[in-house]
Scaffold this active site. Structure first.
Site, short mmCIF file in Angstrom:
data_model
loop_
_atom_site.label_atom_id
_atom_site.label_comp_id
_atom_site.label_asym_id
_atom_site.label_seq_id
_atom_site.Cartn_x
_atom_site.Cartn_y
_atom_site.Cartn_z
N ASP A 99 0.78 -1.25 0.00
CA ASP A 99 0.00 0.00 0.00
C ASP A 99 0.82 1.30 0.00
OD1 ASP A 99 -1.92 -1.92 0.22
OD2 ASP A 99 -2.80 -1.23 2.08
N CYS B 269 -2.11 -2.43 7.78
CA CYS B 269 -2.12 -3.34 6.64
C CYS B 269 -0.92 -4.27 6.59
CB CYS B 269 -2.28 -2.56 5.35
SG CYS B 269 -3.92 -1.82 5.22
N LYS C 66 -6.77 -4.63 -3.07
CA LYS C 66 -7.41 -5.28 -1.92
C LYS C 66 -8.40 -4.35 -1.23
CE LYS C 66 -3.62 -4.29 1.33
NZ LYS C 66 -4.40 -3.45 2.24
N1 TIU Z 1 -2.61 0.42 4.26
C1 TIU Z 1 -3.08 0.67 5.47
O1 TIU Z 1 -2.39 0.48 6.47
N2 TIU Z 1 -4.37 1.21 5.57
C2 TIU Z 1 -4.77 2.03 6.59
O2 TIU Z 1 -5.90 2.48 6.63
N3 TIU Z 1 -3.83 2.34 7.53
C3 TIU Z 1 -3.94 3.22 8.56
O3 TIU Z 1 -3.03 3.28 9.37
N4 TIU Z 1 -5.01 3.99 8.63
#
Ligand code: TIU
Length: 223
Positions: A23, A161, A128
């Site tokens: 991500d 994530c 995802k």
């Molecule tokens: N990729 C991921 O970690 N999504 C989130 O929403 N992370 C947060 O820390 N908010």
């Protein structure tokens, strides 16, 4: 040649591990995206970008499989649980229009992986809808087809994530190592806690090592 890792050396097999980059999207690391809308200081995440860029260049040069993930929802939000959209006290929510397009929506400019870490044509990009990269994605089919048994993890955010994906992978039998300077959190204490809980109890979730150590071991083993 093993990687000098915590809680003990991480074996590298003849078949190389995959580099899984979680991500690294504008939505999490740039102002005006989803992470910003949740009230976070997104600048905190930017320190890991050059570290991941070095790892990515190494993986490409040595022929390791590379998997990029991206958290995204369909434009009609049919894969976004209302409970996720309503969470928090936000100015903007998933699907609302922000300065980089609709937040966390597939195909919007702000949802793309950042330019520095952009997937090459042919590299796998897993889209995802959840925190974990195995939930509602083809990753569970793809990894065995590649013959992958070991995963090196990087990306953001450490305790959301990245940790969710690492736990999902651990339960599925993958041998996982988190590269500690290649991951970052909006909350330093949460990053630190995540690293500690991974390696506690003899590596209950997996291993942790820094990027220099990982790169040197990869070069010695597969170079
Ligand atoms: N990729 C991921 O970690 N999504 C989130 O929403 N992370 C947060 O820390 N908010």
């Amino acid at each position: 040649m093993p990687i000098d890792a915590r809680p003990y050396p991480y074996e590298l097999l003849a078949k190389p591990p995959a580099l899984v980059i979680i991500d690294m999207q504008r939505d999490f690391v740039e102002p005006g995206g989803f992470g910003d809308a949740l009230g976070n200081d997104v600048a905190r995440l930017q320190t890991c970008i050059p570290v991941i860029a070095r790892l990515l260049a190494t993986a490409r040069r040595l022929g390791l499989p590379v998997i990029h993930t991206r958290e995204a929802h369909r434009p009609d939000l049919s894969d976004c649980p209302p409970s996720k959209r309503q969470r928090g006290d936000c100015r903007l929510r998933i699907g609302d229009a922000g300065p980089m397009g609709r937040l966390l929506i597939d195909g919007e400019p702000g949802n793309a992986i950042i330019e520095e870490l952009k997937p090459l044509p042919g590299e796998i990009e897993i889209v995802k809808p959840g925190k974990g990269a195995f939930y509602a994605t083809p990753l569970e089919q793809i990894l065995p087809n590649l013959g992958v048994t070991h995963l090196l993890l990087a990306g953001v955010t450490t305790e959301v994530c990245v940790q969710t994906t690492m736990r999902e992978a651990n339960d599925r039998g993958y041998t996982c190592l988190l590269i500690e300077d290649a991951t970052e959190s909006y909350f330093p204490a949460f990053k630190q806690a995540t690293l500690e809980m991974i390696v506690a109890q003899g590596g209950i979730v997996g291993w942790v090592a820094d990027s220099d150590t990982v790169i040197q071991a990869l070069e010695r083993t597969y170079g």
